[in-house]
Design an enzyme around this catalytic site. Structure first.
Site, PDB file in Angstrom:
ATOM      1  CB  ILE A 110      59.222 -12.595 -17.382  1.00 20.85           C
ATOM      2  CG1 ILE A 110      58.440 -12.402 -18.680  1.00 20.85           C
ATOM      3  CG2 ILE A 110      60.708 -12.726 -17.629  1.00 20.85           C
ATOM      4  CD1 ILE A 110      58.689 -11.085 -19.357  1.00 20.85           C
ATOM      5  CB  CYS A 111      59.097 -16.293 -20.066  1.00 21.11           C
ATOM      6  SG  CYS A 111      59.206 -17.408 -21.468  1.00 21.11           S
ATOM      7  CG  HIS A 112      59.806 -21.295 -19.913  1.00 17.63           C
ATOM      8  ND1 HIS A 112      59.618 -20.537 -21.049  1.00 17.63           N
ATOM      9  CD2 HIS A 112      59.376 -22.545 -20.219  1.00 17.63           C
ATOM     10  CE1 HIS A 112      59.111 -21.296 -22.003  1.00 17.63           C
ATOM     11  NE2 HIS A 112      58.942 -22.514 -21.527  1.00 17.63           N
ATOM     12  CB  ALA A 113      61.416 -16.868 -14.537  1.00 22.10           C
ATOM     13  CD1 TRP A 115      58.572 -24.969 -14.396  1.00 17.63           C
ATOM     14  CD2 TRP A 115      60.266 -24.633 -15.819  1.00 17.63           C
ATOM     15  NE1 TRP A 115      58.373 -25.787 -15.485  1.00 17.63           N
ATOM     16  CE2 TRP A 115      59.397 -25.599 -16.371  1.00 17.63           C
ATOM     17  CE3 TRP A 115      61.398 -24.261 -16.535  1.00 17.63           C
ATOM     18  CZ2 TRP A 115      59.639 -26.197 -17.609  1.00 17.63           C
ATOM     19  CZ3 TRP A 115      61.631 -24.863 -17.757  1.00 17.63           C
ATOM     20  CH2 TRP A 115      60.760 -25.814 -18.289  1.00 17.63           C
TER      21      TRP A 115
END
Length: 186
Positions: A110-113, A115
């Site tokens: 989720i979100c920036h994960a 990456w």
């Protein structure tokens, strides 16, 4: 949410995880009957980031060196800017994530994960979403980025922000109950 009794789920995080993105899945998946372990680089506790400042600490159940991907049905990767940025330079963390994917198990970020999914080489040719600020990173890694609440592609679940946590957790439960996912080449 679907019953997850008998299922084992790992949440990999370190200091700087977005508070709600770890705590909400941890609580919801446990409430559904799953055994959920917080897995991190070091034993003890990790500290969350709650919107604009440090948040609460969460106990670490296992270190990456103690946890074995074979023991789990799914992997959850909370975001926040700090957490995935610290984890993506840790070879053990990336190897742990890759192992889940290679075993055709559910991987949820989720979100920036996402990456971490980029670093693990998982997004190429896959439909994914993420926080807007890393959209270009995902696309440059070959991901088929979508501006959607939650995106699922053969056991890979991504969600764009903490406002989508209920749908994200529901999708994790659904995919875990489906079992291993046969993945055709992207």
């Amino acid at each position: 949410m679907q019953n997850l009794s008998g299922k084992m789920i790992a949440i990999v995080a370190t200091n700087g995880f977005e508070q709600s993105e770890l705590e909400v899945p941890l609580n919801k998946l446990r409430e559904a009957g799953a055994t959920v372990h917080v897995v991190s680089l070091e034993p003890g506790e990790i500290k969350g980031w709650d919107k604009k400042d440090w948040g609460n600490s969460v106990p670490v159940d296992k270190t990456l060196s103690e946890a074995k991907p074979d023991d789990y049905d799914a992997l959850v990767l909370p975001g926040g800017q700090i957490n995935p940025d610290l984890l993506r330079v840790e070879p053990d963390a990336i190897a742990f994530i890759k192992s889940f994917w290679q075993q055709k198990k559910v991987v949820a970020a989720i979100c920036h994960a996402p990456w971490l999914l980029v670093e693990a080489g998982i997004v190429k040719g896959r439909k994914v979403t993420s926080f807007n600020s890393i959209k270009t990173d995902v696309i440059n890694a070959g991901g088929l980025w979508e501006d959607s609440q939650v995106v699922t592609d053969q056991g890979l679940i991504t969600s764009r922000n903490p406002g989508d946590l209920d749908a994200f957790c529901e999708k994790i439960a659904e995919e875990v109950n489906e079992g291993r996912h046969e993945r055709r080449a992207a």
